[in-house]
Motif scaffolding. Structure first.
Motif, PDB file in Angstrom:
ATOM      1  N   GLY A  17       0.603  -1.342  -0.102  1.00 39.48           N
ATOM      2  CA  GLY A  17       0.014  -0.049  -0.019  1.00 39.48           C
ATOM      3  C   GLY A  17       0.733   1.132  -0.019  1.00 39.48           C
ATOM      4  N   ILE A  18       2.280   1.195   0.353  1.00 35.51           N
ATOM      5  CA  ILE A  18       2.905   2.361   0.337  1.00 35.51           C
ATOM      6  C   ILE A  18       3.732   2.584  -1.164  1.00 35.51           C
ATOM      7  CG2 ILE A  18       4.983   3.595   1.229  1.00 35.51           C
ATOM      8  CD1 ILE A  18       2.919   3.363   3.274  1.00 35.51           C
ATOM      9  N   LEU A  19       3.593   3.550  -1.802  1.00 28.73           N
ATOM     10  CA  LEU A  19       4.177   3.882  -2.902  1.00 28.73           C
ATOM     11  C   LEU A  19       5.509   4.833  -2.589  1.00 28.73           C
ATOM     12  CD1 LEU A  19       4.142   3.706  -6.021  1.00 28.73           C
ATOM     13  CD2 LEU A  19       2.910   6.084  -6.053  1.00 28.73           C
ATOM     14  N   PHE A  20       6.391   4.124  -2.950  1.00 31.03           N
ATOM     15  CA  PHE A  20       7.838   4.514  -2.336  1.00 31.03           C
ATOM     16  C   PHE A  20       8.462   5.601  -3.422  1.00 31.03           C
ATOM     17  CE2 PHE A  20      12.183   4.684  -1.194  1.00 31.03           C
ATOM     18  CZ  PHE A  20      12.168   4.755   0.530  1.00 31.03           C
ATOM     19  N   ARG A  21       8.718   6.603  -3.092  1.00 28.54           N
ATOM     20  CA  ARG A  21       9.309   7.771  -3.927  1.00 28.54           C
ATOM     21  C   ARG A  21      10.877   7.442  -3.647  1.00 28.54           C
ATOM     22  NH1 ARG A  21       5.142   8.994  -7.053  1.00 28.54           N
ATOM     23  NH2 ARG A  21       3.365   9.430  -5.872  1.00 28.54           N
ATOM     24  N   ASP A  22      11.527   6.835  -4.593  1.00 28.01           N
ATOM     25  CA  ASP A  22      12.808   6.353  -4.516  1.00 28.01           C
ATOM     26  C   ASP A  22      14.067   7.552  -5.258  1.00 28.01           C
ATOM     27  OD1 ASP A  22      15.302   5.188  -4.299  1.00 28.01           O
ATOM     28  OD2 ASP A  22      15.130   3.699  -6.060  1.00 28.01           O
ATOM     29  N   LEU A  96       5.855   7.179  11.959  1.00 23.83           N
ATOM     30  CA  LEU A  96       6.291   7.114  10.626  1.00 23.83           C
ATOM     31  C   LEU A  96       4.783   6.744   9.971  1.00 23.83           C
ATOM     32  CD1 LEU A  96       9.516   5.332  10.300  1.00 23.83           C
ATOM     33  CD2 LEU A  96       8.947   7.551   9.031  1.00 23.83           C
ATOM     34  N   GLU A  97       5.166   6.921   8.411  1.00 25.24           N
ATOM     35  CA  GLU A  97       4.031   6.469   7.658  1.00 25.24           C
ATOM     36  C   GLU A  97       3.878   4.802   7.695  1.00 25.24           C
ATOM     37  OE1 GLU A  97       4.656   7.182   3.456  1.00 25.24           O
ATOM     38  OE2 GLU A  97       2.739   6.896   2.808  1.00 25.24           O
ATOM     39  N   TYR A  98       4.788   4.347   7.955  1.00 25.87           N
ATOM     40  CA  TYR A  98       4.885   2.923   8.120  1.00 25.87           C
ATOM     41  C   TYR A  98       5.609   2.362   9.503  1.00 25.87           C
ATOM     42  CZ  TYR A  98       8.876   4.310   5.138  1.00 25.87           C
ATOM     43  OH  TYR A  98      10.121   4.878   4.675  1.00 25.87           O
ATOM     44  N   GLY A  99       5.227   3.030  10.531  1.00 30.80           N
ATOM     45  CA  GLY A  99       5.765   2.520  11.962  1.00 30.80           C
ATOM     46  C   GLY A  99       6.027   3.328  12.995  1.00 30.80           C
ATOM     47  N   ILE A 123       8.877  14.961   2.876  1.00 29.30           N
ATOM     48  CA  ILE A 123       7.622  15.026   3.889  1.00 29.30           C
ATOM     49  C   ILE A 123       6.453  14.024   3.504  1.00 29.30           C
ATOM     50  CG2 ILE A 123       7.167  17.145   3.156  1.00 29.30           C
ATOM     51  CD1 ILE A 123       6.172  17.700   6.260  1.00 29.30           C
ATOM     52  N   ALA A 124       6.089  13.106   4.326  1.00 26.30           N
ATOM     53  CA  ALA A 124       5.057  12.392   4.130  1.00 26.30           C
ATOM     54  C   ALA A 124       3.959  12.679   5.084  1.00 26.30           C
ATOM     55  CB  ALA A 124       5.463  10.827   4.143  1.00 26.30           C
ATOM     56  N   THR A 125       3.898  12.140   6.312  1.00 28.35           N
ATOM     57  CA  THR A 125       2.797  12.265   7.491  1.00 28.35           C
ATOM     58  C   THR A 125       3.539  13.596   8.111  1.00 28.35           C
ATOM     59  OG1 THR A 125       4.102  11.031   9.045  1.00 28.35           O
ATOM     60  CG2 THR A 125       2.224  10.038   7.689  1.00 28.35           C
TER      61      THR A 125
END
Ligand code: PRP
Ligand code: ADE
Length: 172
Positions: A17-22, A96-99, A123-125
């Motif tokens: 579900g996370i679209l990672f911007r690399d 975090l967005e994921y933890g 910056i995400a959340t």
């Protein structure tokens, strides 16, 4: 320059579900890297010409924060994940967005009253940047702004940040 064309999208990383911007693909492009650092440094200097320190968060904030500090003639302060810094630290837990994680900064890293700019790749959340701003407060320094390469607008991270200028070079 089209920075988005140099940023790679990886679906379902590090979690479904996370679209990672690399940004590794941006970093490996010599022209793109120079352009990014020059632009971020220029925009940061428009916030505040005389910044004392750039604070960058582990780990991608180190990559962009240190060269911006160099260009601005400022010092660079690393904010690290738990247990990595050797001297006495201020610590803060954040979401975090994921933890969940803990960030730390050396208690004696900054001279109280200094002008500080926080730099990170993304910056995400806003949890990481918000936690770092709280660390700046603990050290009694003046936060003058934030600089990011990428802002994930839908997550509305900036609404968690203090009322100072926020720069982002690319929005999704
Ligand atoms: C990423 C990114 C930011 C943070 C943004 O770092 O580099 O620091 O997440 O997310 P937020 O706005 O939701 O807090 P991460 O913690 O994945 O560490 P890394 O740079 O070591 O990969
Ligand atoms: N950090 C938090 N969310 C991220 C995302 N979607 N891509 C890259 N880094 C991140």
């Amino acid at each position: 320059m089209d920075l988005k064309s140099l940023i790679r999208d990886i679906p379902d990383f590090p979690k479904p579900g996370i679209l990672f911007r690399d940004v590794t693909t941006l970093l490996s492009d010599p022209v793109g890297l120079r352009y990014t650092i020059d632009l971020l440094a220029q925009k940061c200097s428009e916030i505040e010409l005389e910044v004392d320190y750039i604070i960058g968060m582990e780990s991608r904030g180190f990559i962009f924060g240190a060269p911006v500090a160099y260009k601005l003639g400022a010092g660079f302060i690393p904010v690290r994940k738990k247990g990595k810094l050797p001297a006495a630290v201020h610590a803060i837990e954040y979401q975090l967005e994921y933890g969940i994680d803990t960030l730390e900064v050396h208690q004696d890293a900054l001279v109280p009253g200094s002008k500080v700019l926080i730099v990170d790749d993304l910056i995400a959340t806003g949890g990481t940047a918000e936690a770092t701003a709280k660390l700046v407060q603990k050290i009694e320094c003046e936060l003058v702004g934030f600089g990011f390469i990428i802002e994930l607008r839908d997550l509305q991270g900036r609404k968690h940040l203090p009322d100072v200028p926020i720069i982002s070079l690319v929005e999704y």
